[in-house]
Design a protein around this motif. Structure first.
Motif: not given
Length: 320
Positions: A12-25, A47-52
């Protein structure tokens, strides 16, 4: 059940990041050093710092008592690396944060109390060099994730069956993060790349674990758990120095780059071979009772010979 839940949270975390990365290019555009040809989302290694962070939420007492300095170092180096992924920063700023992160890492592992002060500068150079090696080797689909997975799996086995040097979850969480990342990266057309935040993040975590193991056992042979990366980077630097090239400039002289760019070998095949090669070395390393210098000779003479032979043939074939 806990690890299934953690995996779901990481997805879920990485999918949320994909949305952010896509929005902010936040993307990776191919350049002369790249082994890819299409624009891809960058920074999936967040995803790695998120894992920590998730590790801390599930183990708050453990982090407060034992892992706080590691966490601060990891988050610092990942933050500066993510900013650098988005906007190029001064080398002085990056280096300053890297030094602070390494200080926190060495404090966490007990290196300042377990080793004499004259060893500290050597540890600094080795750790920062290894971090940069991780960054240099992050150039094709699957490489960072699969290679890290091979070493983390070896560390998990050592921790469980040979000698316990840390909490099991401290190894299992980055393993789960690697698996989730690889789901999106270990593809012919990757959904995302790790970026500096990923290579530095997982590199910092793996180095932290290996340093912990060395401090616990006093056996420096465990640095060879990253021997394939080390050999590749050192030999490539020597080659570039002999050619009087600027070693700080981007290039395509790594063996994996030659196979990917010139030979057009599948990125996934190359990444798999690197990971399996390291895993074979790790198995030998774990069970060998030989002196360190003997282990080094047994590993690096054949491995270095194969490496140099393959590279010489490729350069001759493509007139490089």
């Amino acid at each position: 059940m806990e690890y299934i839940l953690i995996t779901i949270i990481l997805f879920i975390s990485i999918l949320i990041y994909f949305k952010i990365a896509d929005k902010y290019n936040i993307i990776d555009k191919p350049n002369h050093r790249s082994a890819h040809t299409q624009i891809t989302l960058r920074g999936g290694g967040i995803i790695f710092p998120v894992a920590f962070i998730i590790f801390g939420l599930f183990n708050p007492g453990l982090v407060i008592e034992e892992y706080w300095s590691f966490g601060l170092g990891l988050l610092a180096i990942c933050t500066i690396s993510f900013i650098d992924d988005v906007k190029t920063l001064s080398n002085k700023i990056r280096l300053a944060v890297h030094l602070i992160s390494v200080i926190l890492l060495l404090y966490f592992t007990g290196a300042f109390t377990l080793t004499p002060f004259w060893v500290w500068p050597i540890l600094f150079v080795i750790i920062i060099g290894t971090l940069n090696a991780y960054n240099f080797m992050d150039g094709i689909n699957g490489m960072t994730g699969v290679y890290s997975l091979a070493t983390l799996s070896s560390l998990a086995y050592i921790n469980r069956d040979i000698i316990k040097f840390t909490d099991n979850d401290f190894i299992y969480y980055p393993i789960l993060a690697c698996i989730v990342f690889l789901f999106f990266n270990f593809r012919k057309k990757a959904k995302c790349f790790a970026g500096d935040v990923g290579s530095m993040g997982i590199g910092f975590w793996v180095i932290g674990l290996i340093t912990l193991l060395i401090m616990k056992t006093g056996e420096y042979k465990y640095i060879l758990l990253l021997s394939i990366y080390g050999m590749e980077v050192v030999l490539t630097i020597i080659e570039r120095l002999l050619l009087k090239e600027n070693i700080f400039e981007a290039h395509r002289r790594h063996l994996y780059q030659l196979f990917a760019n010139e030979k057009k070998v599948s990125h996934l095949v190359i990444s798999g071979i690197y990971a399996i090669s390291q895993l074979v070395i790790n198995i030998f390393l774990i069970y060998s009772q030989l002196p360190l210098w003997t282990i080094i000779l047994i590993i690096f003479i054949p491995a270095g010979g194969i490496y140099l032979g393959l590279k010489w043939n490729l350069k001759k074939e493509y007139n490089l």
